[in-house]
Design an enzyme around this catalytic site. Structure first.
Site, PDB file in Angstrom:
ATOM      1  N   ARG A  78      12.738   3.407  -0.916  1.00 56.03           N
ATOM      2  CA  ARG A  78      11.348   3.462  -1.403  1.00 56.03           C
ATOM      3  C   ARG A  78      11.328   3.829  -2.883  1.00 56.03           C
ATOM      4  O   ARG A  78      12.178   4.580  -3.358  1.00 56.03           O
ATOM      5  CB  ARG A  78      10.552   4.536  -0.666  1.00 56.03           C
ATOM      6  CG  ARG A  78      10.230   4.221   0.765  1.00 56.03           C
ATOM      7  CD  ARG A  78       9.424   5.363   1.371  1.00 56.03           C
ATOM      8  NE  ARG A  78       8.065   5.386   0.907  1.00 56.03           N
ATOM      9  CZ  ARG A  78       7.329   6.498   0.775  1.00 56.03           C
ATOM     10  NH1 ARG A  78       7.851   7.684   1.057  1.00 56.03           N
ATOM     11  NH2 ARG A  78       6.093   6.424   0.362  1.00 56.03           N
ATOM     12  N   HIS A 115       4.706  -8.200  -4.823  1.00 49.94           N
ATOM     13  CA  HIS A 115       3.364  -8.706  -4.500  1.00 49.94           C
ATOM     14  C   HIS A 115       3.132 -10.048  -5.183  1.00 49.94           C
ATOM     15  O   HIS A 115       2.706 -10.070  -6.340  1.00 49.94           O
ATOM     16  CB  HIS A 115       2.300  -7.745  -5.037  1.00 49.94           C
ATOM     17  CG  HIS A 115       2.326  -6.391  -4.411  1.00 49.94           C
ATOM     18  ND1 HIS A 115       1.658  -6.101  -3.251  1.00 49.94           N
ATOM     19  CD2 HIS A 115       2.923  -5.248  -4.804  1.00 49.94           C
ATOM     20  CE1 HIS A 115       1.846  -4.831  -2.942  1.00 49.94           C
ATOM     21  NE2 HIS A 115       2.613  -4.292  -3.869  1.00 49.94           N
ATOM     22  N   GLY A 135       0.870  -1.179   0.000  1.00 47.25           N
ATOM     23  CA  GLY A 135       0.000   0.000   0.000  1.00 47.25           C
ATOM     24  C   GLY A 135       0.899   1.218   0.000  1.00 47.25           C
ATOM     25  O   GLY A 135       1.743   1.367  -0.877  1.00 47.25           O
ATOM     26  N   GLU A 136       0.744   2.039   0.992  1.00 42.58           N
ATOM     27  CA  GLU A 136       1.557   3.253   1.104  1.00 42.58           C
ATOM     28  C   GLU A 136       2.117   3.280   2.531  1.00 42.58           C
ATOM     29  O   GLU A 136       1.369   3.480   3.493  1.00 42.58           O
ATOM     30  CB  GLU A 136       0.672   4.473   0.808  1.00 42.58           C
ATOM     31  CG  GLU A 136       1.360   5.788   0.946  1.00 42.58           C
ATOM     32  CD  GLU A 136       2.621   5.911   0.096  1.00 42.58           C
ATOM     33  OE1 GLU A 136       2.604   5.509  -1.086  1.00 42.58           O
ATOM     34  OE2 GLU A 136       3.628   6.391   0.635  1.00 42.58           O
ATOM     35  N   SER A 137       3.435   3.057   2.629  1.00 42.03           N
ATOM     36  CA  SER A 137       4.020   2.854   3.963  1.00 42.03           C
ATOM     37  C   SER A 137       3.838   4.065   4.867  1.00 42.03           C
ATOM     38  O   SER A 137       3.613   3.920   6.076  1.00 42.03           O
ATOM     39  CB  SER A 137       5.501   2.498   3.839  1.00 42.03           C
ATOM     40  OG  SER A 137       6.199   3.485   3.104  1.00 42.03           O
ATOM     41  N   GLU A 162       0.732 -11.918  -4.182  1.00 44.65           N
ATOM     42  CA  GLU A 162      -0.727 -12.075  -4.039  1.00 44.65           C
ATOM     43  C   GLU A 162      -1.501 -11.417  -5.171  1.00 44.65           C
ATOM     44  O   GLU A 162      -2.677 -11.677  -5.334  1.00 44.65           O
ATOM     45  CB  GLU A 162      -1.181 -11.536  -2.668  1.00 44.65           C
ATOM     46  CG  GLU A 162      -1.225 -10.022  -2.504  1.00 44.65           C
ATOM     47  CD  GLU A 162       0.145  -9.368  -2.355  1.00 44.65           C
ATOM     48  OE1 GLU A 162       1.162 -10.095  -2.312  1.00 44.65           O
ATOM     49  OE2 GLU A 162       0.209  -8.124  -2.310  1.00 44.65           O
ATOM     50  N   CYS A 210       6.101  -5.385   0.187  1.00 46.82           N
ATOM     51  CA  CYS A 210       6.254  -4.053  -0.413  1.00 46.82           C
ATOM     52  C   CYS A 210       6.206  -2.964   0.663  1.00 46.82           C
ATOM     53  O   CYS A 210       7.166  -2.813   1.412  1.00 46.82           O
ATOM     54  CB  CYS A 210       5.227  -3.858  -1.518  1.00 46.82           C
ATOM     55  SG  CYS A 210       5.754  -2.604  -2.688  1.00 46.82           S
ATOM     56  N   ILE A 244       5.174  -2.890  -7.755  1.00 50.60           N
ATOM     57  CA  ILE A 244       4.374  -1.665  -7.918  1.00 50.60           C
ATOM     58  C   ILE A 244       4.962  -0.595  -6.998  1.00 50.60           C
ATOM     59  O   ILE A 244       4.872  -0.715  -5.771  1.00 50.60           O
ATOM     60  CB  ILE A 244       2.896  -1.934  -7.569  1.00 50.60           C
ATOM     61  CG1 ILE A 244       2.341  -3.058  -8.453  1.00 50.60           C
ATOM     62  CG2 ILE A 244       2.062  -0.658  -7.724  1.00 50.60           C
ATOM     63  CD1 ILE A 244       0.987  -3.579  -8.036  1.00 50.60           C
ATOM     64  N   ARG A 245       5.589   0.402  -7.552  1.00 51.72           N
ATOM     65  CA  ARG A 245       6.298   1.426  -6.756  1.00 51.72           C
ATOM     66  C   ARG A 245       7.101   0.732  -5.640  1.00 51.72           C
ATOM     67  O   ARG A 245       7.057   1.107  -4.473  1.00 51.72           O
ATOM     68  CB  ARG A 245       5.327   2.456  -6.173  1.00 51.72           C
ATOM     69  CG  ARG A 245       4.645   3.309  -7.237  1.00 51.72           C
ATOM     70  CD  ARG A 245       3.680   4.318  -6.645  1.00 51.72           C
ATOM     71  NE  ARG A 245       2.605   3.686  -5.918  1.00 51.72           N
ATOM     72  CZ  ARG A 245       2.437   3.744  -4.596  1.00 51.72           C
ATOM     73  NH1 ARG A 245       3.261   4.435  -3.843  1.00 51.72           N
ATOM     74  NH2 ARG A 245       1.427   3.125  -4.032  1.00 51.72           N
TER      75      ARG A 245
HETATM   76  N1  GLN Z   1       5.940   2.903  -2.654  1.00 50.21           N
HETATM   77  C1  GLN Z   1       5.080   2.445  -1.610  1.00 50.21           C
HETATM   78  C2  GLN Z   1       5.554   2.944  -0.252  1.00 50.21           C
HETATM   79  O1  GLN Z   1       6.485   3.574  -0.123  1.00 50.21           O
HETATM   80  C3  GLN Z   1       4.990   0.927  -1.577  1.00 50.21           C
HETATM   81  C4  GLN Z   1       4.214   0.418  -2.768  1.00 50.21           C
HETATM   82  C5  GLN Z   1       3.518  -0.883  -2.567  1.00 50.21           C
HETATM   83  O2  GLN Z   1       3.317  -1.357  -1.443  1.00 50.21           O
HETATM   84  N2  GLN Z   1       3.097  -1.466  -3.666  1.00 50.21           N
HETATM   85  O3  GLN Z   1       4.977   2.673   0.722  1.00 50.21           O
END
Ligand code: GLN
Length: 213
Positions: free
Chosen positions: A125, A190, A64-66, A192, A96, A154-155
């Site tokens: 990151r 990921h 997600g977004e840390s 999943e 991630c 993904i990112r």
């Molecule tokens: N770039 C996101 C972060 O810094 C991580 C991306 C992800 O969990 N797919 O949290």
């Protein structure tokens, strides 16, 4: 494509065990982890508050977004109990953003961003770029039977310094994308999201083995 059923991949020890796995459900791809656990026949619950940590055998911290998960963990007052549970040996799988949240040092963190710790590693990151630079790849994970593992990035972060942790996953170019230390496993990708359940099955086997010791 997500296969309709992955249940046949669950090992007998996992499928026959009364494990309950918590999924940290503050933000991110909670549902996708729950679907893999469903397919592996493993009970699960969402973790949002300190009381939710009671009685779980392991915890998944999703992608997600840390920085958002970090902030919400403080707002929901689950951060300190989570740090204590990790320090006391709760098995944790971070994917991630989950890996970032387990790491001791984060390159590119936003101001004030904190982590839970658990893995003494330095991660960067968004090391592959933004959303448009997302990709799928086959990952070398020698601990996992059945050959390279499918993974979506993904990112995603890259692990720049593994310090005392063991490397468990690498990209074909050698970049480090998975580590383990004690009760914590962190992967930058990921499984999943691409119908790959073997990483979860392997981690659950380790949770069962730890619980039986
Ligand atoms: N770039 C996101 C972060 O810094 C991580 C991306 C992800 O969990 N797919 O949290």
């Amino acid at each position: 494509m997500f296969p309709t059923s992955l249940r046949h991949i669950a090992s007998p020890s996992v499928a026959g065990n009364q494990l309950t796995i918590g999924v940290l459900a503050l933000q991110g791809d909670v549902r996708e982890h729950e679907l893999v656990l469903d397919d592996l026949g493993v009970a699960h619950c969402q973790v949002r508050s300190p009381v939710d940590l009671k009685g779980i055998d392991g915890l998944i911290i999703p992608g997600g977004e840390s920085s958002v998960i970090d902030k919400l963990s403080r707002i929901f007052e689950v951060r300190e109990p989570l740090i204590s549970a990790i320090a006391e040996g709760l098995p944790v799988l971070g994917t991630c953003a989950g890996l970032i949240l387990l790491s001791s040092t984060v390159i590119g963190a936003i101001e004030g961003q904190q982590t839970f710790g658990g893995l003494d590693v330095e991660v960067e990151r968004n090391a592959f770029g933004g959303q448009l630079e997302s990709f799928e790849s086959s990952i070398e994970m020698p601990l996992i039977p059945g050959g390279p593992v499918n993974a979506a990035f993904i990112r995603a972060p890259i692990i720049r310094d593994v310090r005392g942790c063991s490397i468990i996953a690498t990209l074909p170019n050698g970049e480090i994308v998975g580590v383990r230390s004690g009760n914590c496993v962190g992967i930058a990708f990921h499984p999943e999201l691409v119908g790959e359940s073997r990483v979860h099955a392997w981690w659950l086997d380790a949770v069962v083995a730890g619980a039986q010791r």
